[in-house]
Design a protein around this motif. Structure first.
Motif, PDB file in Angstrom:
ATOM      1  N   LEU A  51      22.684  47.479  18.520  1.00 53.98           N
ATOM      2  CA  LEU A  51      23.127  48.744  17.941  1.00 53.98           C
ATOM      3  C   LEU A  51      24.320  48.577  17.016  1.00 53.98           C
ATOM      4  CD1 LEU A  51      22.760  51.194  20.969  1.00 53.98           C
ATOM      5  CD2 LEU A  51      21.138  50.718  19.133  1.00 53.98           C
ATOM      6  N   ASP A  52      25.212  47.636  17.336  1.00 52.45           N
ATOM      7  CA  ASP A  52      26.380  47.460  16.471  1.00 52.45           C
ATOM      8  C   ASP A  52      26.041  46.726  15.181  1.00 52.45           C
ATOM      9  OD1 ASP A  52      25.935  45.008  17.629  1.00 52.45           O
ATOM     10  OD2 ASP A  52      28.045  44.582  18.035  1.00 52.45           O
ATOM     11  N   GLU A  53      24.799  46.332  15.013  1.00 52.87           N
ATOM     12  CA  GLU A  53      24.346  45.705  13.773  1.00 52.87           C
ATOM     13  C   GLU A  53      23.659  46.699  12.846  1.00 52.87           C
ATOM     14  OE1 GLU A  53      23.442  41.270  15.669  1.00 52.87           O
ATOM     15  OE2 GLU A  53      21.781  42.656  15.305  1.00 52.87           O
ATOM     16  N   LEU A  54      23.564  47.948  13.289  1.00 50.28           N
ATOM     17  CA  LEU A  54      22.858  48.972  12.523  1.00 50.28           C
ATOM     18  C   LEU A  54      23.823  49.820  11.712  1.00 50.28           C
ATOM     19  CD1 LEU A  54      20.402  50.333  15.251  1.00 50.28           C
ATOM     20  CD2 LEU A  54      20.004  48.472  13.626  1.00 50.28           C
ATOM     21  N   SER A  55      23.309  50.429  10.664  1.00 47.69           N
ATOM     22  CA  SER A  55      24.075  51.453   9.955  1.00 47.69           C
ATOM     23  C   SER A  55      24.128  52.702  10.816  1.00 47.69           C
ATOM     24  CB  SER A  55      23.410  51.775   8.616  1.00 47.69           C
ATOM     25  OG  SER A  55      22.182  52.457   8.832  1.00 47.69           O
ATOM     26  N   GLY A  56      25.031  53.621  10.471  1.00 45.98           N
ATOM     27  CA  GLY A  56      25.129  54.872  11.216  1.00 45.98           C
ATOM     28  C   GLY A  56      23.817  55.637  11.214  1.00 45.98           C
ATOM     29  N   GLY A  57      23.129  55.627  10.069  1.00 42.83           N
ATOM     30  CA  GLY A  57      21.857  56.337   9.970  1.00 42.83           C
ATOM     31  C   GLY A  57      20.769  55.710  10.813  1.00 42.83           C
ATOM     32  N   GLN A  58      20.707  54.369  10.822  1.00 39.20           N
ATOM     33  CA  GLN A  58      19.717  53.687  11.642  1.00 39.20           C
ATOM     34  C   GLN A  58      19.969  53.942  13.127  1.00 39.20           C
ATOM     35  OE1 GLN A  58      20.485  49.767  10.100  1.00 39.20           O
ATOM     36  NE2 GLN A  58      18.661  49.781   8.794  1.00 39.20           N
ATOM     37  N   ARG A  59      21.236  53.936  13.500  1.00 42.21           N
ATOM     38  CA  ARG A  59      21.584  54.166  14.896  1.00 42.21           C
ATOM     39  C   ARG A  59      21.206  55.595  15.304  1.00 42.21           C
ATOM     40  NH1 ARG A  59      26.116  51.473  14.699  1.00 42.21           N
ATOM     41  NH2 ARG A  59      27.452  53.238  14.218  1.00 42.21           N
ATOM     42  N   GLN A  60      21.435  56.540  14.415  1.00 42.26           N
ATOM     43  CA  GLN A  60      21.075  57.929  14.719  1.00 42.26           C
ATOM     44  C   GLN A  60      19.568  58.060  14.909  1.00 42.26           C
ATOM     45  OE1 GLN A  60      23.057  60.147  15.565  1.00 42.26           O
ATOM     46  NE2 GLN A  60      22.403  62.202  14.991  1.00 42.26           N
ATOM     47  N   ARG A  61      18.797  57.394  14.081  1.00 37.96           N
ATOM     48  CA  ARG A  61      17.338  57.413  14.233  1.00 37.96           C
ATOM     49  C   ARG A  61      16.915  56.802  15.565  1.00 37.96           C
ATOM     50  NH1 ARG A  61      16.165  54.136   9.266  1.00 37.96           N
ATOM     51  NH2 ARG A  61      14.127  53.778  10.228  1.00 37.96           N
ATOM     52  N   ALA A  62      17.633  55.755  16.000  1.00 36.69           N
ATOM     53  CA  ALA A  62      17.317  55.121  17.280  1.00 36.69           C
ATOM     54  C   ALA A  62      17.554  56.090  18.437  1.00 36.69           C
ATOM     55  CB  ALA A  62      18.142  53.852  17.457  1.00 36.69           C
ATOM     56  N   PHE A  63      18.633  56.873  18.366  1.00 38.05           N
ATOM     57  CA  PHE A  63      18.896  57.864  19.418  1.00 38.05           C
ATOM     58  C   PHE A  63      17.822  58.952  19.423  1.00 38.05           C
ATOM     59  CE2 PHE A  63      23.312  56.197  19.513  1.00 38.05           C
ATOM     60  CZ  PHE A  63      23.460  56.089  20.886  1.00 38.05           C
ATOM     61  N   VAL A  64      17.388  59.384  18.249  1.00 42.72           N
ATOM     62  CA  VAL A  64      16.322  60.387  18.189  1.00 42.72           C
ATOM     63  C   VAL A  64      15.024  59.805  18.740  1.00 42.72           C
ATOM     64  CG1 VAL A  64      14.907  61.799  16.644  1.00 42.72           C
ATOM     65  CG2 VAL A  64      17.378  61.658  16.285  1.00 42.72           C
ATOM     66  N   ALA A  65      14.750  58.522  18.439  1.00 47.64           N
ATOM     67  CA  ALA A  65      13.560  57.867  18.990  1.00 47.64           C
ATOM     68  C   ALA A  65      13.621  57.831  20.510  1.00 47.64           C
ATOM     69  CB  ALA A  65      13.438  56.448  18.430  1.00 47.64           C
ATOM     70  N   MET A  66      14.807  57.590  21.071  1.00 43.76           N
ATOM     71  CA  MET A  66      14.971  57.590  22.523  1.00 43.76           C
ATOM     72  C   MET A  66      14.604  58.950  23.109  1.00 43.76           C
ATOM     73  SD  MET A  66      18.492  57.138  24.735  1.00 43.76           S
ATOM     74  CE  MET A  66      19.120  58.699  24.057  1.00 43.76           C
ATOM     75  N   VAL A  67      15.050  60.017  22.461  1.00 40.80           N
ATOM     76  CA  VAL A  67      14.770  61.361  22.960  1.00 40.80           C
ATOM     77  C   VAL A  67      13.274  61.670  22.855  1.00 40.80           C
ATOM     78  CG1 VAL A  67      15.203  63.805  22.565  1.00 40.80           C
ATOM     79  CG2 VAL A  67      17.084  62.195  22.453  1.00 40.80           C
ATOM     80  N   LEU A  68      12.647  61.291  21.739  1.00 43.34           N
ATOM     81  CA  LEU A  68      11.214  61.526  21.596  1.00 43.34           C
ATOM     82  C   LEU A  68      10.417  60.701  22.606  1.00 43.34           C
ATOM     83  CD1 LEU A  68      10.652  61.700  17.722  1.00 43.34           C
ATOM     84  CD2 LEU A  68      10.786  63.575  19.362  1.00 43.34           C
ATOM     85  N   CYS A  69      10.930  59.523  22.934  1.00 45.73           N
ATOM     86  CA  CYS A  69      10.258  58.653  23.895  1.00 45.73           C
ATOM     87  C   CYS A  69      10.219  59.284  25.288  1.00 45.73           C
ATOM     88  CB  CYS A  69      10.972  57.303  23.947  1.00 45.73           C
ATOM     89  SG  CYS A  69      10.049  56.022  24.816  1.00 45.73           S
ATOM     90  N   GLN A  70      11.115  60.219  25.545  1.00 48.69           N
ATOM     91  CA  GLN A  70      11.125  60.915  26.832  1.00 48.69           C
ATOM     92  C   GLN A  70       9.906  61.811  26.987  1.00 48.69           C
ATOM     93  OE1 GLN A  70      15.082  62.277  27.759  1.00 48.69           O
ATOM     94  NE2 GLN A  70      14.357  63.688  29.341  1.00 48.69           N
ATOM     95  N   ASP A  71       9.276  62.123  25.837  1.00 46.37           N
ATOM     96  CA  ASP A  71       7.992  62.830  25.813  1.00 46.37           C
ATOM     97  C   ASP A  71       8.054  64.173  26.533  1.00 46.37           C
ATOM     98  OD1 ASP A  71       5.331  63.166  25.077  1.00 46.37           O
ATOM     99  OD2 ASP A  71       4.576  62.292  26.935  1.00 46.37           O
ATOM    100  N   THR A  72       9.035  64.982  26.165  1.00 53.27           N
ATOM    101  CA  THR A  72       9.153  66.322  26.717  1.00 53.27           C
ATOM    102  C   THR A  72       8.616  67.346  25.720  1.00 53.27           C
ATOM    103  OG1 THR A  72      11.394  66.538  25.820  1.00 53.27           O
ATOM    104  CG2 THR A  72      11.181  65.705  28.085  1.00 53.27           C
ATOM    105  N   GLN A  73       8.233  68.499  26.231  1.00 53.82           N
ATOM    106  CA  GLN A  73       7.773  69.568  25.346  1.00 53.82           C
ATOM    107  C   GLN A  73       8.913  70.108  24.496  1.00 53.82           C
ATOM    108  OE1 GLN A  73       4.609  70.774  24.831  1.00 53.82           O
ATOM    109  NE2 GLN A  73       5.569  71.942  23.177  1.00 53.82           N
TER     110      GLN A  73
END
Length: 252
Positions: A133-155
């Motif tokens: 994560l510390d090798e990513l840009s701020g934007g890439q890191r933000q996308r990774a956090f959103v991917a984590m939330v989508l991975c939770q697969d909630t409605q």
């Protein structure tokens, strides 16, 4: 759907939320807009049980948020806070895999791996899967956090300022990805957002808050009109139609 019934919250003698009563749809994108201090993030935190309301109740598909089983709630509703602390030695894959914890309890199986891979691909992060994560840009890191939330697969997916750290190009890309999640994955996405033009272009429904109250609600066509925007932000404005979208233009 998310039902908010007579929710109030205050800090000391300062009211932050005042008798909020709203029903949020079970699909599409709902944007919460308003000036700083309007109560937007507080409302999102109460819906997600990160904060307890002083009074009132929130139900998600008839599940009472205040006393619902945490594991059950985590399979229905996911949330990304505005501030996210991370460990630099986590890879993107590691972070996204956390979204499966309500199901895996830390024991990742083939179904979990499938969700992780789908989330990485959806946010165009597959090539960065092994980056720390510390090798990513701020934007890439933000996308990774959103991917984590989508991975939770909630409605229901709640996002507090998902465009943080993103420039214009990546903000557009993020909103397009959220629009795809709402349309293709049939999610209900509720986001706090400061840029009202992004809210206008990508939302199905808008809540406009001011002084702890919801003062306007409706479609972008109903909310993005000069008299509404001026009342919310105390700022002279004109709203123009550009390529089929309502765009607010501010003036001194």
């Amino acid at each position: 759907m998310i039902e908010i019934k007579h929710v109030s919250k205050q800090y000391g003698n300062q009211p932050v939320l005042q008798d909020i009563c709203e029903t949020l749809p079970s699909s599409g994108i709902t944007s919460i807009i308003g000036p700083n201090g309007a109560g937007k993030s507080t409302l999102l935190s109460v819906i997600s049980r990160l904060l307890n309301a002083d009074s009132g109740e929130v139900k998600v598909d008839a599940l009472d948020v205040s006393d619902a089983n945490s594991e059950k709630l985590a399979t229905v509703l996911s949330v990304l806070r505005q501030e996210n602390h991370f460990t630099s030695r986590l890879t993107v894959w590691d972070l996204v895999s956390f979204g499966r914890y309500p199901y895996s309890k830390g024991r990742i199986n083939d179904r979990d791996r499938q969700h992780i891979e789908q989330s990485l691909a959806f946010l165009e992060l597959s090539a960065l899967r092994n980056r720390y994560l510390d090798e990513l840009s701020g934007g890439q890191r933000q996308r990774a956090f959103v991917a984590m939330v989508l991975c939770q697969d909630t409605q229901y997916v709640l996002l507090d300022e998902p465009l943080n750290n993103l420039d214009m190009k990546h903000s557009v890309a993020m909103m397009k990805q959220l629009r795809r999640a709402a349309d293709q994955l049939e999610k209900s996405i509720v986001l706090v957002i400061h840029d009202i033009n992004f809210a206008s272009a990508y939302s199905d429904y808008i809540l406009a808050m001011k002084d702890g109250k919801v003062v306007f609600r409706g479609t972008p066509e109903q909310v993005m009109v000069p008299q509404v925007i001026e009342q919310i932000f105390d700022l002279p404005v004109t709203v123009e139609q550009v390529n089929g979208q309502r765009i607010a233009m501010y003036y001194r």
